[in-house]
Design a protein around this motif. Structure first.
Motif, PDB file in Angstrom:
ATOM      1  N   TYR A   1       0.839  -1.204   0.000  1.00  0.00           N
ATOM      2  CA  TYR A   1       0.000   0.000   0.000  1.00  0.00           C
ATOM      3  C   TYR A   1       0.872   1.252   0.000  1.00  0.00           C
ATOM      4  O   TYR A   1       0.683   2.142  -0.833  1.00  0.00           O
ATOM      5  CB  TYR A   1      -0.954   0.017   1.200  1.00  0.00           C
ATOM      6  N   TYR A   2       1.819   1.362   0.914  1.00  0.00           N
ATOM      7  CA  TYR A   2       2.655   2.559   1.009  1.00  0.00           C
ATOM      8  C   TYR A   2       3.513   2.750  -0.236  1.00  0.00           C
ATOM      9  O   TYR A   2       3.689   3.876  -0.710  1.00  0.00           O
ATOM     10  CB  TYR A   2       3.530   2.540   2.260  1.00  0.00           C
ATOM     11  N   TYR A   3       4.065   1.692  -0.773  1.00  0.00           N
ATOM     12  CA  TYR A   3       4.873   1.806  -1.983  1.00  0.00           C
ATOM     13  C   TYR A   3       4.048   2.383  -3.130  1.00  0.00           C
ATOM     14  O   TYR A   3       4.493   3.290  -3.833  1.00  0.00           O
ATOM     15  CB  TYR A   3       5.437   0.454  -2.405  1.00  0.00           C
ATOM     16  N   PHE A   4       2.850   1.857  -3.324  1.00  0.00           N
ATOM     17  CA  PHE A   4       2.015   2.321  -4.426  1.00  0.00           C
ATOM     18  C   PHE A   4       1.462   3.718  -4.161  1.00  0.00           C
ATOM     19  O   PHE A   4       1.364   4.527  -5.069  1.00  0.00           O
ATOM     20  CB  PHE A   4       0.875   1.326  -4.689  1.00  0.00           C
ATOM     21  N   HIS A   5       1.113   3.990  -2.929  1.00  0.00           N
ATOM     22  CA  HIS A   5       0.530   5.283  -2.583  1.00  0.00           C
ATOM     23  C   HIS A   5       1.555   6.416  -2.681  1.00  0.00           C
ATOM     24  O   HIS A   5       1.187   7.559  -2.944  1.00  0.00           O
ATOM     25  CB  HIS A   5      -0.063   5.227  -1.166  1.00  0.00           C
ATOM     26  N   ASN A   6       2.820   6.090  -2.507  1.00  0.00           N
ATOM     27  CA  ASN A   6       3.858   7.126  -2.432  1.00  0.00           C
ATOM     28  C   ASN A   6       4.885   7.094  -3.553  1.00  0.00           C
ATOM     29  O   ASN A   6       5.908   7.759  -3.464  1.00  0.00           O
ATOM     30  CB  ASN A   6       4.585   7.010  -1.087  1.00  0.00           C
ATOM     31  N   CYS A   7       4.638   6.361  -4.613  1.00  0.00           N
ATOM     32  CA  CYS A   7       5.639   6.219  -5.680  1.00  0.00           C
ATOM     33  C   CYS A   7       5.572   7.323  -6.725  1.00  0.00           C
ATOM     34  O   CYS A   7       6.437   7.399  -7.602  1.00  0.00           O
ATOM     35  CB  CYS A   7       5.529   4.846  -6.342  1.00  0.00           C
ATOM     36  N   GLY A   8       4.558   8.179  -6.657  1.00  0.00           N
ATOM     37  CA  GLY A   8       4.462   9.283  -7.601  1.00  0.00           C
ATOM     38  C   GLY A   8       3.808   8.929  -8.928  1.00  0.00           C
ATOM     39  O   GLY A   8       3.806   9.731  -9.847  1.00  0.00           O
ATOM     40  N   VAL A   9       3.234   7.750  -9.022  1.00  0.00           N
ATOM     41  CA  VAL A   9       2.538   7.327 -10.242  1.00  0.00           C
ATOM     42  C   VAL A   9       1.042   7.347  -9.940  1.00  0.00           C
ATOM     43  O   VAL A   9       0.569   6.599  -9.079  1.00  0.00           O
ATOM     44  CB  VAL A   9       2.999   5.917 -10.690  1.00  0.00           C
TER      45      VAL A   9
ATOM     46  N   ASP B   1      -1.768  -4.054 -14.594  1.00  0.00           N
ATOM     47  CA  ASP B   1      -1.173  -4.724 -15.750  1.00  0.00           C
ATOM     48  C   ASP B   1      -0.778  -3.742 -16.855  1.00  0.00           C
ATOM     49  O   ASP B   1       0.067  -4.063 -17.684  1.00  0.00           O
ATOM     50  CB  ASP B   1      -2.115  -5.788 -16.303  1.00  0.00           C
ATOM     51  N   LYS B   2      -1.367  -2.547 -16.856  1.00  0.00           N
ATOM     52  CA  LYS B   2      -1.076  -1.547 -17.885  1.00  0.00           C
ATOM     53  C   LYS B   2      -0.047  -0.502 -17.445  1.00  0.00           C
ATOM     54  O   LYS B   2       0.388   0.306 -18.262  1.00  0.00           O
ATOM     55  CB  LYS B   2      -2.371  -0.852 -18.301  1.00  0.00           C
ATOM     56  N   ILE B   3       0.328  -0.514 -16.189  1.00  0.00           N
ATOM     57  CA  ILE B   3       1.281   0.480 -15.666  1.00  0.00           C
ATOM     58  C   ILE B   3       2.664   0.264 -16.282  1.00  0.00           C
ATOM     59  O   ILE B   3       3.067  -0.867 -16.512  1.00  0.00           O
ATOM     60  CB  ILE B   3       1.354   0.377 -14.125  1.00  0.00           C
ATOM     61  N   ASP B   4       3.363   1.358 -16.498  1.00  0.00           N
ATOM     62  CA  ASP B   4       4.760   1.283 -16.929  1.00  0.00           C
ATOM     63  C   ASP B   4       5.576   0.779 -15.736  1.00  0.00           C
ATOM     64  O   ASP B   4       5.791   1.500 -14.766  1.00  0.00           O
ATOM     65  CB  ASP B   4       5.246   2.661 -17.377  1.00  0.00           C
ATOM     66  N   ARG B   5       5.991  -0.466 -15.795  1.00  0.00           N
ATOM     67  CA  ARG B   5       6.660  -1.122 -14.667  1.00  0.00           C
ATOM     68  C   ARG B   5       7.978  -0.435 -14.298  1.00  0.00           C
ATOM     69  O   ARG B   5       8.344  -0.366 -13.133  1.00  0.00           O
ATOM     70  CB  ARG B   5       6.913  -2.600 -14.967  1.00  0.00           C
ATOM     71  N   ARG B   6       8.684   0.064 -15.297  1.00  0.00           N
ATOM     72  CA  ARG B   6       9.960   0.731 -15.031  1.00  0.00           C
ATOM     73  C   ARG B   6       9.738   1.992 -14.192  1.00  0.00           C
ATOM     74  O   ARG B   6      10.409   2.210 -13.190  1.00  0.00           O
ATOM     75  CB  ARG B   6      10.649   1.074 -16.357  1.00  0.00           C
ATOM     76  N   VAL B   7       8.769   2.797 -14.594  1.00  0.00           N
ATOM     77  CA  VAL B   7       8.458   4.032 -13.869  1.00  0.00           C
ATOM     78  C   VAL B   7       7.953   3.703 -12.462  1.00  0.00           C
ATOM     79  O   VAL B   7       8.341   4.352 -11.483  1.00  0.00           O
ATOM     80  CB  VAL B   7       7.427   4.884 -14.653  1.00  0.00           C
TER      81      VAL B   7
END
Length: 135
Positions: free
Chosen positions: A58-66, A115-121
């Motif tokens: 949750y925190y990684y996704f919420h705070n990654c800027g994407v 599944d559509k997110i740019d994994r690198r970003v």
């Protein structure tokens, strides 16, 4: 097995006449999403196989800027709260077929977004968050 395979079970149980089935549907919806995301991240990030892993994602996704990842984090958080109620709070309400089907759809849509997110970003944003917070 892939985590998102739980979606088939969640969909099937969401329309059951039995509350226990519908509650199980909510749980499977959450775990479909959680395990699908975790299976991607586990080769890049260390997990402990404890409840902390749920918070980490949750925190990684919420705070990654994407932005899309933040939406996924919100969906994951809602599903986790509902899953906790479904599994642990026998007095909780809201486990009718309509709500359970909506939660299943929330998981399905979130998995499709992931599944559509740019994994690198996404990974760059997560690693930057980890670097800044030491988490």
């Amino acid at each position: 097995m892939e985590g998102k395979e739980f979606l088939e079970v969640a969909e099937r149980l969401s329309n059951s006449n039995h509350e226990a089935d519908r509650r199980t549907s909510v749980s499977r919806s959450y775990y479909a999403m959680f395990n699908h995301i975790k299976s991607f991240l586990k080769s890049k990030i260390t997990f402990t196989n404890t409840p902390e892993d749920h918070r980490k994602i949750y925190y990684y996704f919420h705070n990654c800027g994407v932005e899309e990842a933040e939406d996924i984090a919100s969906g994951l958080n809602v599903l986790r709260q509902k899953r906790n109620d479904a599994d642990y709070n026998m007095n909780a309400t809201g486990f009718d077929s309509k709500n359970c089907a909506l939660l299943y759809l929330k998981a399905k849509i979130s998995i499709n977004k992931f599944d559509k997110i740019d994994r690198r970003v996404l990974l760059e944003g997560i690693k930057e968050y980890i670097r800044k917070t030491n988490k």
